[in-house]
Scaffold this active site. Structure first.
Site, mmCIF file in Angstrom:
data_model
loop_
_atom_site.group_PDB
_atom_site.id
_atom_site.type_symbol
_atom_site.label_atom_id
_atom_site.label_comp_id
_atom_site.label_asym_id
_atom_site.label_seq_id
_atom_site.Cartn_x
_atom_site.Cartn_y
_atom_site.Cartn_z
ATOM 1 C CG ASP A 1 -1.971 1.237 1.044
ATOM 2 O OD1 ASP A 1 -1.568 2.279 0.622
ATOM 3 O OD2 ASP A 1 -2.979 0.932 1.611
ATOM 4 C CG HIS A 2 1.338 3.991 -3.282
ATOM 5 N ND1 HIS A 2 0.080 3.483 -3.849
ATOM 6 C CD2 HIS A 2 1.194 5.283 -3.520
ATOM 7 C CE1 HIS A 2 -0.617 4.515 -4.156
ATOM 8 N NE2 HIS A 2 0.031 5.690 -4.080
ATOM 9 C CG HIS B 1 -4.702 3.957 -0.806
ATOM 10 N ND1 HIS B 1 -3.648 3.280 -0.684
ATOM 11 C CD2 HIS B 1 -4.899 4.204 -2.031
ATOM 12 C CE1 HIS B 1 -3.368 2.875 -1.904
ATOM 13 N NE2 HIS B 1 -4.152 3.392 -2.766
#
Ligand code: NAD
Length: 483
Positions: free
Chosen positions: A172-173, A235
C-alpha cells in the site's frame, strides 16, 4: 547504507507501473548508493524483447520519470548493466526454465507481481513448481488485493499455498510516504501528543485524499470498483489505523500490524445517513475546455459507481468512543491534496472572552503536495492592540530540512522496495488486516446496492457533492478546505 545483493524479478516489467514507479525508483536508489553492484533487476513480461530492447525501455522510463537533476549519463549506463530481461508467460511454460537457471540462490530473491491479480496464482505456482523460489524468497503484490472479502480470502489462500505470510509483501504505497512514517515518530517519540490523543481531547479527525484527475484510461476497471474499494478499503483505512492505533510495544512488523488490526476490528458499521457518494458531471477544465462526465469516461450511462465518497466513521473502543473520523476521497476535485487533520477540542474555559479570534488547535499531516506536518497554536497577536489571539503554524515541514523542494525525499515505492530487500514487513499489509478491512467494507457496499442508491452528481473542480458538506455541518463542524 547499501542493502544486501539481490535478484529482483519484476513480472510485468514492461507495464505502466514498472515504467512509472518501480524502475525509476530503483534507479534513484542506485544513484543514492543504496544498491550494491552485485544487484540484478530482471524484467519479465510477455513482450518480445531482447536485453538491449528492454534496457532501452528502462532508459526511456528514467528519462521520462526521473527529474533532470538526478539523471546522470554515467550512472544510468552503469545502472542499466544491472538490468536484464526474460520473456515469460505467467500462464504457460515459456521462460520459466530460463528464469530457474538465471536466479542466484546465494542472494536475496524478490519477485514483484506487477501484473493483473488474476495472474498471481499462476506466478506463485510456477515459481514453486520450477524450484525458483525458496523459503527465504519474497513476493511483492500490488493492489487491488481482492474485490471483496471472499476474493481477498481466496487470494490469500492461493498465495499461502506456496508462500509463508512472512514472505508476502502486500503494497500500500501510502505507507511508504515519508510523512506517514513520520506520523508514527511524532506520536510515539514525543511525550507531548500521547496524553491528548483520545476522545477527551480530540474533537474529530478528517482524512481527505483528493485528486484532480478523472478515471482516465482506467475507466473499465474503475467502474467495477469505485472510490470505496479503490481508496477507502486500503489507503484511507491504513491512514486511519496509524492515527487511531494504540502504541505498539516495539517498532516491529507484527507488533505494528497487530495494533492496526485491532482498530479495523473496532470500526462500527456505518449508517446509510453517514455516507455520501458522488459522481462527477461533465464540466469545463481550468482552461475552459469541455470535460466528459464520469458516465462518459467509463462508457456506462447507467453506472452507479461512486467517484467520490465521504463518510462518518466511529471506532468503538475506550480511546476513541465519541470522536468521529470523517473520511473523504474523490476524483476531479478542486485540488490534488491529501491531508489528515487531527482537530482538538476547545479550551474548557476562555479567559479572553468569546470573540477574540480563538480557533481550535489542529495537527495537520500533509501527504501531498509538500509532505509535512503543521500544528496550529494560538498566540497573542503581536503589537499594542490589546489581547487579541491569532493562530500560527508550528511548522514541521521537513522538505526544507532535507533539501530543496523535497526532491530528496524518496518516493514511496523506492522505500518500500528497499524494505522488501531488507526483509522488513512493517510497512506492508498483513493478510488478516486486508481481510478485516474487507469484512468492514462489504456490508456497507451491500447496503447501498440493496437500497439502489445513486451517487449524487458534483461539478468537476468542486469539493464534491453538497451533501458531503452536510455530513459535518449537522455535527456543527466543517471540512477543511481542499487546497
Ligand atoms: P499494465 O497492463 O500496464 O502491464 C501489465 C504487465 O503484465 C505487462 O508488462 C505485460 O507484459 C504483463 N503480462 C500480462 N499478461 C502476462 C502473462 N500472461 N505473462 C507474463 N506477463 C504478462 O499494468 P500496470 O498498470 O503496470 O499494473 C500492474 C499491476 O499493478 C496491476 O495489479 C495493477 O492493479 C497494479 N497497480 C497499478 C498501478 C498503476 O499506476 N499502473 C497503480 C496501483 C496498482
Amino acid at each position: 547504507i547499501p542493502v544486501d545483493p539481490f535478484d529482483l524479478v519484476i513480472f510485468g516489467g514492461t507495464g505502466d507501473l514498472a515504467r512509472r514507479k518501480i524502475l525509476p525508483g530503483l534507479y534513484n536508489r542506485y544513484l543514492a548508493g543504496q544498491m550494491p553492484d552485485e544487484a540484478r533487476i530482471i524484467g519479465a513480461a510477455r513482450a518480445e524483447l531482447d536485453e538491449d530492447g528492454y534496457r532501452q525501455m528502462v532508459a526511456q522510463s528514467i528519462e521520462e520519470f526521473v527529474p533532470a537533476q538526478k539523471r546522470d549519463a554515467a550512472v544510468i549506463d552503469s545502472f542499466l548493466q544491472r538490468v536484464h530481461y526474460l520473456r515469460i508467460d505467467a500462464r504457460g511454460t515459456d521462460g520459466w526454465e530460463d528464469l530457474a537457471r538465471m536466479i542466484r540462490k546465494d542472494v536475496v530473491q524478490a519477485f514483484y507481481f506487477s501484473v493483473a491479480p488474476s495472474l498471481f496464482g499462476d506466478l506463485a505456482e510456477r515459481l514453486h513448481a520450477h524450484g525458483i523460489s525458496g523459503p527465504e524468497s519474497r513476493i511483492v503484490v500490488e493492489k487491488p488485493f481482492g474485490h471483496d472479502l471472499k476474493s481477498a480470502r481466496a487470494l490469500n489462500a492461493t498465495l499461502a499455498a506456496h508462500f509463508d505470510e512472512s514472505q508476502i509483501y502486500r503494497i500500500d504505497h501510502y505507507l511508504g510516504k515519508e510523512t506517514v512514517q513520520n506520523l508514527m515518530a511524532v506520536r510515539f517519540a514525543n511525550i507531548l501528543f500521547e496524553p491528548l490523543w483520545n476522545a477527551r481531547h480530540v474533537d474529530h479527525v478528517q482524512i481527505t485524499v483528493a485528486e484532480t484527475v478523472g478515471v482516465g484510461g482506467r475507466g473499465q476497471y474503475y467502474d467495477q470498483s469505485g472510490a470505496m474499494r479503490d481508496m477507502v478499503q486500503n489507503h484511507l483505512m491504513q491512514l486511519l489505523c496509524l492515527i487511531a492505533m494504540e502504541p505498539p510495544y516495539r517498532f516491529d512488523p507484527d507488533a505494528v500490524r497487530d495494533e492496526k488490526l485491532k482498530v479495523i476490528r473496532a470500526l462500527q458499521p456505518v449508517r446509510p445517513d453517514d455516507i455520501v457518494r458522488g459522481q462527477y458531471r461533465a464540466g469545463k477544465g481550468p482552461d475552459g475546455t469541455p470535460q466528459p462526465s464520469y458516465l462518459d469516461d467509463v462508457g456506462n450511462p447507467d453506472s452507479r459507481t461512486e467517484s467520490f465518497i465521504a463518510m462518518r466513521v466511529e471506532i468503538a473502543n475506550w480511546r476513541w468512543k465519541g470522536t468521529p473520523f470523517y473520511l473523504r476521497t474523490g476524483k476531479k476535485l478542486r485540488a490534488r491534496a491529501s491531508e489528515i487533520a487531527v482537530v482538538f477540542k476547545e479550551v474548557p474555559h476562555s479567559i479572553f472572552g468569546d470573540d477574540e479570534g480563538w480557533r481550535e488547535n489542529v495537527l495537520s499531516i500533509r501527504l501531498q503536495p509538500n509532505e509535512g506536518m503543521t500544528l496550529s497554536v494560538m498566540i497573542k497577536e503581536p503589537g499594542p492592540g490589546g489581547m487579541r489571539l491569532t493562530e500560527v503554524p508550528l511548522d514541521m515541514t521537513f522538505a526544507e530540512a532535507l533539501g530543496a523542494d523535497g526532491q530528496d525525499i524518496p518516493d514511496a515505492y523506492e522505500r518500500l522496495i528497499m524494505d522488501v530487500i531488507r526483509g522488513n514487513q512493517t510497512l506492508f499489509m498483513r493478510g488478516d488486516e486486508v481481510e478485516a478491512a474487507w469484512a468492514w467494507t462489504d456490508p456497507i457496499i451491500a447496503g447501498w446496492e440493496a437500497r439502489g442508491d445513486r451517487p449524487r452528481p458534483y461539478d468537476p473542480g468542486s469539493s464534491g457533492p453538497e451533501d458531503a458538506l452536510m455530513l459535518l455541518h449537522r455535527d456543527g463542524r466543517r471540512w477543511r478546505e481542499i487546497r
